[in-house]
Design a protein around this motif. Structure first.
Motif, PDB file in Angstrom:
ATOM      1  N   PHE A  13      12.946 -20.951 -13.401  1.00  0.00           N
ATOM      2  CA  PHE A  13      11.770 -21.806 -13.511  1.00  0.00           C
ATOM      3  C   PHE A  13      12.109 -23.120 -14.200  1.00  0.00           C
ATOM      4  CE2 PHE A  13       7.981 -23.041 -16.094  1.00  0.00           C
ATOM      5  CZ  PHE A  13       7.240 -23.553 -15.046  1.00  0.00           C
ATOM      6  N   ASP A  14      12.861 -23.048 -15.285  1.00  0.00           N
ATOM      7  CA  ASP A  14      13.227 -24.274 -15.994  1.00  0.00           C
ATOM      8  C   ASP A  14      14.122 -25.158 -15.137  1.00  0.00           C
ATOM      9  OD1 ASP A  14      11.709 -23.604 -18.149  1.00  0.00           O
ATOM     10  OD2 ASP A  14      13.372 -23.065 -19.462  1.00  0.00           O
ATOM     11  N   ASP A  15      15.019 -24.544 -14.387  1.00  0.00           N
ATOM     12  CA  ASP A  15      15.877 -25.305 -13.481  1.00  0.00           C
ATOM     13  C   ASP A  15      15.028 -26.031 -12.439  1.00  0.00           C
ATOM     14  OD1 ASP A  15      18.508 -26.063 -12.631  1.00  0.00           O
ATOM     15  OD2 ASP A  15      18.303 -24.685 -10.950  1.00  0.00           O
ATOM     16  N   TYR A  16      14.040 -25.338 -11.922  1.00  0.00           N
ATOM     17  CA  TYR A  16      13.142 -25.901 -10.908  1.00  0.00           C
ATOM     18  C   TYR A  16      12.313 -27.050 -11.473  1.00  0.00           C
ATOM     19  CZ  TYR A  16       8.726 -25.935  -8.218  1.00  0.00           C
ATOM     20  OH  TYR A  16       7.597 -26.296  -7.529  1.00  0.00           O
ATOM     21  N   ARG A  17      11.643 -26.819 -12.598  1.00  0.00           N
ATOM     22  CA  ARG A  17      10.710 -27.834 -13.095  1.00  0.00           C
ATOM     23  C   ARG A  17      11.412 -29.030 -13.724  1.00  0.00           C
ATOM     24  NH1 ARG A  17       8.064 -25.848 -18.835  1.00  0.00           N
ATOM     25  NH2 ARG A  17       9.872 -24.742 -19.662  1.00  0.00           N
ATOM     26  N   TYR A  18      12.596 -28.818 -14.305  1.00  0.00           N
ATOM     27  CA  TYR A  18      13.296 -29.923 -14.961  1.00  0.00           C
ATOM     28  C   TYR A  18      14.190 -30.717 -14.009  1.00  0.00           C
ATOM     29  CZ  TYR A  18      12.021 -28.206 -19.645  1.00  0.00           C
ATOM     30  OH  TYR A  18      11.349 -27.821 -20.778  1.00  0.00           O
ATOM     31  N   TYR A  19      14.779 -30.050 -13.020  1.00  0.00           N
ATOM     32  CA  TYR A  19      15.845 -30.694 -12.245  1.00  0.00           C
ATOM     33  C   TYR A  19      15.625 -30.709 -10.734  1.00  0.00           C
ATOM     34  CZ  TYR A  19      18.542 -30.802 -16.549  1.00  0.00           C
ATOM     35  OH  TYR A  19      18.967 -31.067 -17.825  1.00  0.00           O
ATOM     36  N   HIS A  20      14.453 -30.263 -10.269  1.00  0.00           N
ATOM     37  CA  HIS A  20      14.218 -30.242  -8.823  1.00  0.00           C
ATOM     38  C   HIS A  20      12.806 -30.721  -8.495  1.00  0.00           C
ATOM     39  CE1 HIS A  20      17.523 -27.393  -9.542  1.00  0.00           C
ATOM     40  NE2 HIS A  20      17.979 -27.839  -8.396  1.00  0.00           N
ATOM     41  N   GLN A  21      12.450 -31.871  -9.038  1.00  0.00           N
ATOM     42  CA  GLN A  21      11.131 -32.434  -8.778  1.00  0.00           C
ATOM     43  C   GLN A  21      11.110 -33.230  -7.475  1.00  0.00           C
ATOM     44  OE1 GLN A  21       9.678 -34.578 -12.226  1.00  0.00           O
ATOM     45  NE2 GLN A  21      10.511 -33.058 -13.637  1.00  0.00           N
ATOM     46  N   SER A  22      12.242 -33.812  -7.109  1.00  0.00           N
ATOM     47  CA  SER A  22      12.331 -34.652  -5.918  1.00  0.00           C
ATOM     48  C   SER A  22      12.382 -33.805  -4.649  1.00  0.00           C
ATOM     49  CB  SER A  22      13.582 -35.536  -5.996  1.00  0.00           C
ATOM     50  OG  SER A  22      13.890 -36.095  -4.744  1.00  0.00           O
ATOM     51  N   ARG A  23      11.545 -34.152  -3.686  1.00  0.00           N
ATOM     52  CA  ARG A  23      11.574 -33.447  -2.408  1.00  0.00           C
ATOM     53  C   ARG A  23      12.891 -33.703  -1.665  1.00  0.00           C
ATOM     54  NH1 ARG A  23       8.156 -29.170  -2.105  1.00  0.00           N
ATOM     55  NH2 ARG A  23       5.950 -29.750  -2.096  1.00  0.00           N
ATOM     56  N   ILE A  24      13.482 -34.879  -1.865  1.00  0.00           N
ATOM     57  CA  ILE A  24      14.784 -35.150  -1.247  1.00  0.00           C
ATOM     58  C   ILE A  24      15.831 -34.226  -1.853  1.00  0.00           C
ATOM     59  CG2 ILE A  24      16.603 -36.865  -0.895  1.00  0.00           C
ATOM     60  CD1 ILE A  24      14.471 -39.033  -0.956  1.00  0.00           C
ATOM     61  N   ASN A  25      15.815 -34.101  -3.164  1.00  0.00           N
ATOM     62  CA  ASN A  25      16.753 -33.205  -3.836  1.00  0.00           C
ATOM     63  C   ASN A  25      16.547 -31.763  -3.382  1.00  0.00           C
ATOM     64  OD1 ASN A  25      18.746 -32.340  -5.652  1.00  0.00           O
ATOM     65  ND2 ASN A  25      17.291 -32.128  -7.331  1.00  0.00           N
ATOM     66  N   GLN A  26      15.305 -31.348  -3.259  1.00  0.00           N
ATOM     67  CA  GLN A  26      15.022 -29.993  -2.789  1.00  0.00           C
ATOM     68  C   GLN A  26      15.556 -29.775  -1.375  1.00  0.00           C
ATOM     69  OE1 GLN A  26      10.811 -29.332  -3.132  1.00  0.00           O
ATOM     70  NE2 GLN A  26      10.805 -29.390  -5.372  1.00  0.00           N
ATOM     71  N   THR A  27      15.378 -30.778  -0.520  1.00  0.00           N
ATOM     72  CA  THR A  27      15.861 -30.666   0.856  1.00  0.00           C
ATOM     73  C   THR A  27      17.383 -30.588   0.893  1.00  0.00           C
ATOM     74  OG1 THR A  27      13.939 -31.876   1.701  1.00  0.00           O
ATOM     75  CG2 THR A  27      15.887 -31.789   3.116  1.00  0.00           C
ATOM     76  N   LEU A  28      18.034 -31.389   0.061  1.00  0.00           N
ATOM     77  CA  LEU A  28      19.494 -31.331  -0.010  1.00  0.00           C
ATOM     78  C   LEU A  28      19.956 -29.978  -0.552  1.00  0.00           C
ATOM     79  CD1 LEU A  28      20.288 -34.940  -1.288  1.00  0.00           C
ATOM     80  CD2 LEU A  28      20.807 -33.988   0.964  1.00  0.00           C
ATOM     81  N   HIS A  29      19.190 -29.407  -1.467  1.00  0.00           N
ATOM     82  CA  HIS A  29      19.527 -28.071  -1.966  1.00  0.00           C
ATOM     83  C   HIS A  29      19.353 -27.014  -0.876  1.00  0.00           C
ATOM     84  CE1 HIS A  29      20.029 -29.588  -5.975  1.00  0.00           C
ATOM     85  NE2 HIS A  29      20.176 -28.375  -6.463  1.00  0.00           N
ATOM     86  N   LEU A  30      18.371 -27.197  -0.033  1.00  0.00           N
ATOM     87  CA  LEU A  30      18.187 -26.278   1.091  1.00  0.00           C
ATOM     88  C   LEU A  30      19.396 -26.333   2.028  1.00  0.00           C
ATOM     89  CD1 LEU A  30      16.384 -24.373   2.793  1.00  0.00           C
ATOM     90  CD2 LEU A  30      15.406 -26.433   3.847  1.00  0.00           C
ATOM     91  N   GLU A 210       9.946 -17.585 -26.012  1.00  0.00           N
ATOM     92  CA  GLU A 210      11.241 -17.184 -26.558  1.00  0.00           C
ATOM     93  C   GLU A 210      12.367 -17.541 -25.612  1.00  0.00           C
ATOM     94  OE1 GLU A 210      13.609 -13.147 -28.032  1.00  0.00           O
ATOM     95  OE2 GLU A 210      11.544 -13.038 -27.319  1.00  0.00           O
ATOM     96  N   ALA A 211      12.105 -17.439 -24.309  1.00  0.00           N
ATOM     97  CA  ALA A 211      13.149 -17.707 -23.324  1.00  0.00           C
ATOM     98  C   ALA A 211      13.032 -19.084 -22.704  1.00  0.00           C
ATOM     99  CB  ALA A 211      13.096 -16.653 -22.212  1.00  0.00           C
ATOM    100  N   ALA A 212      12.115 -19.903 -23.199  1.00  0.00           N
ATOM    101  CA  ALA A 212      11.812 -21.170 -22.529  1.00  0.00           C
ATOM    102  C   ALA A 212      12.975 -22.137 -22.505  1.00  0.00           C
ATOM    103  CB  ALA A 212      10.615 -21.831 -23.205  1.00  0.00           C
ATOM    104  N   HIS A 213      13.940 -21.968 -23.378  1.00  0.00           N
ATOM    105  CA  HIS A 213      15.063 -22.898 -23.416  1.00  0.00           C
ATOM    106  C   HIS A 213      16.281 -22.382 -22.667  1.00  0.00           C
ATOM    107  CE1 HIS A 213      13.354 -24.822 -27.340  1.00  0.00           C
ATOM    108  NE2 HIS A 213      12.622 -25.063 -26.273  1.00  0.00           N
ATOM    109  N   LEU A 214      16.160 -21.242 -22.022  1.00  0.00           N
ATOM    110  CA  LEU A 214      17.289 -20.703 -21.273  1.00  0.00           C
ATOM    111  C   LEU A 214      17.255 -21.250 -19.862  1.00  0.00           C
ATOM    112  CD1 LEU A 214      17.261 -17.007 -22.485  1.00  0.00           C
ATOM    113  CD2 LEU A 214      18.598 -18.908 -23.349  1.00  0.00           C
ATOM    114  N   THR A 215      17.855 -22.425 -19.652  1.00  0.00           N
ATOM    115  CA  THR A 215      17.813 -23.066 -18.347  1.00  0.00           C
ATOM    116  C   THR A 215      19.144 -22.959 -17.653  1.00  0.00           C
ATOM    117  OG1 THR A 215      18.407 -25.208 -19.279  1.00  0.00           O
ATOM    118  CG2 THR A 215      16.070 -24.679 -19.135  1.00  0.00           C
TER     119      THR A 215
END
Length: 215
Positions: A13-30, A210-215
């Motif tokens: 979740f943290d990886d998604y919300r912090y580092y995958h906000q761009s739809r272009i980035n998401q498409t490249l990840h796909l 407690e786990a919120a910083h485990l990204t």
């Protein structure tokens, strides 16, 4: 819910919300995820080709991170970029630059030392040279992952390192499940994912401080 599963979900979740906000980035990840699955299929059949394909996948996804993901203050999550980089368990931008530098130096080293001090036979063709590069790129990828896991063992705990390793290995499947609609959203002109703040589909992970910083 198992503590380990909760930590895994929080990392994702943290990886998604912090580092995958761009739809272009998401498409490249796909796209990268599909290429990584090809890499997995080649891994035991043709390791050299797996190394070449794997780094094609890696460059595809890192292009999204470096060029299309919003930088600076994160207004969606109300945190600074420095904060995100500091709490990231995996490879943050600084670590990625180091890893990509090593990756880029591999063909240079092989060009200067074709046998790499006896590790390989001298390549008889360009394709043999390329395949030697692929073998070393595979070693760099695996070595980089193992190095970070050992670091996490030392700086955090064994569970965090193992969970992160599992997350990385299963990211291609998870990325496909998560981002398969992103190209369609991009075609509609949607550059930033508006669902970032909606954490309902991530279950308890979003509420686990407690786990919120485990990204």
């Amino acid at each position: 819910m198992s503590r380990y599963y909760k930590v895994l979900q929080t990392q994702r979740f943290d990886d998604y919300r912090y580092y995958h906000q761009s739809r272009i980035n998401q498409t490249l990840h796909l796209i990268s995820a599909v290429i990584f699955l090809v890499c997995y299929a080649l891994l035991f059949k043709d390791p050299a080709m797996a190394g070449l394909v794997g780094w094609l996948a890696m460059l595809t996804r890192q292009t999204g991170h470096f060029f299309f993901e919003p930088n600076g203050y994160d207004h969606v999550n109300d945190v600074t970029n420095d904060y995100k980089e500091a709490v990231k368990v995996g490879y943050n931008q600084t670590r990625k630059i180091v890893l990509l530098t090593v990756w880029g130096l591999v063909p240079v080293a092989l060009f200067a030392f074709p046998t790499l001090f006896g590790l390989f036979e001298a390549p008889a063709s360009r394709m043999e040279f390329v395949r030697h590069v692929g073998v070393l790129w595979l070693a760099v990828g695996i070595g980089g992952g193992l190095f970070r896991v050992v670091q996490l063992f030392a700086t955090q705990d064994v569970a965090t390192g193992l969970i992160w390793a599992f997350k990385v290995l299963t990211d291609p499947l998870h990325n496909i499940a998560l981002y398969w609609k992103s190209p369609l959203a991009l075609l509609r002109g949607e550059l930033i994912d508006p669902t970032i703040k909606n954490a309902a589909h991530w279950g308890a992970a979003a509420d686990d401080e407690e786990a919120a910083h485990l990204t």
